[in-house]
Design a protein around this motif. Structure first.
Motif: not given
Length: 282
Positions: A1-20
């Motif tokens: 199962x994904x760990x909480x910190x891994x979800x943070x990495x995913x969220x950060x990458x997605x926000x960067x993708x949407x912005x750029x």
């Protein structure tokens, strides 16, 4: 199962993708087992239809990307004949048409999937593909670092707790593990994992049996100063330390100079000896 910190990495990458990229909707999830990825992170969604949707390998656009381990895209999701349509209800509820899905692949194993989408049936350009792939690589690198940290922590605890290890070999192993963990610490976004890593580094610093000098123990070095001195202790040059720590050689030189002043050292060797006396290095 994904760990909480891994979800943070995913969220950060997605926000960067949407912005750029300017994509109005981005979302994704990490695999919960070998074949399923629940959608856990969304940005720009107007409904909750996609949240919690479990993507199965081979099903839909994301499932195809997972199964093939490569990016996939459609210019009009509802009418595409190149994917299966198990998730059409959720996709229609969100009004998505043009969609790209990119797998997150760590050491040849798919660990997640990222999506970017438009609400118009348009062909996505190369720039959008490149930005989506870059976001997936960011998550990949973050997960690879986490994996490496976990492996090092497990091996380190075994080294420290194994009384049968040859003292000389054990001491060198502990020092090498300490240096590697210190070098990885700045790359950890998850504060819980980073604190765990630094706590183990603290244990390692006192694991070789030498009690810190009370007077020297009052020395306080910045984290990066400790990292640089740890590299120096392993015999690394400024250039090699820079490569290990992701710094410029001039920056390493500046950290080392500052550490030497605080330690009252005139040479690199004196700095290492003083740092060990202060309990900063094993």
């Amino acid at each position: 199962m994904p760990e909480p910190g891994e979800a943070t990495e995913l969220r950060t990458a997605l926000l960067r993708l949407r912005r750029t990229s300017g994509l109005p909707v981005v979302f994704g999830g990490l695999l919960s087992d070998a074949r399923h990825a629940p959608i856990a992170e969304l940005s720009g969604a107007q409904t909750s239809a996609l949240r919690g949707l479990v993507i199965s390998s081979g099903s839909g656009l994301g499932g195809k990307a997972i199964a093939l381990s490569r990016p996939c895209a459609v210019s009009d999701y509802p009418s595409s004949r190149h994917i299966s349509h198990e998730y059409d209800t959720a996709v229609a509820a969100e009004g998505l048409r043009s969609v790209v899905a990119v797998p997150v692949v760590v050491r040849r194993t798919v660990r997640g999937v990222l999506y970017g989408a438009l609400r118009e049936p348009l062909t996505l350009g190369d720039r959008t593909f490149d930005l989506a792939a870059s976001a997936a690589r960011d998550v990949e690198q973050a997960l690879a670092v986490r994996d490496e940290v976990r492996q090092l922590l497990a091996a380190t605890r075994e080294q420290v707790s194994d009384p049968g290890t040859c003292p000389g070999t054990r001491e060198e192993d502990v020092r090498e593990a300490h240096r590697e963990l210190r070098a990885l610490a700045p790359r950890i976004v998850d504060p819980v994992l980073r604190d765990e890593l630094l706590a183990v580094c603290g244990r390692l610093a006192s694991a070789t049996g030498a009690a810190p000098d009370p007077a020297a123990g009052r020395v306080r070095l910045a984290p990066r100063e400790v990292d640089v001195v740890a590299c120096v202790a392993s015999g690394a040059t400024n250039a090699a330390a820079a490569g290990r720590l992701g710094l410029r050689p001039e920056t390493v030189k500046s950290y080392l100079r500052s550490a030497m002043q605080k330690l009252g050292a005139h040479t690199r060797l004196e700095a290492v000896v003083a740092a060990r006396r202060a309990g900063l290095l094993p």
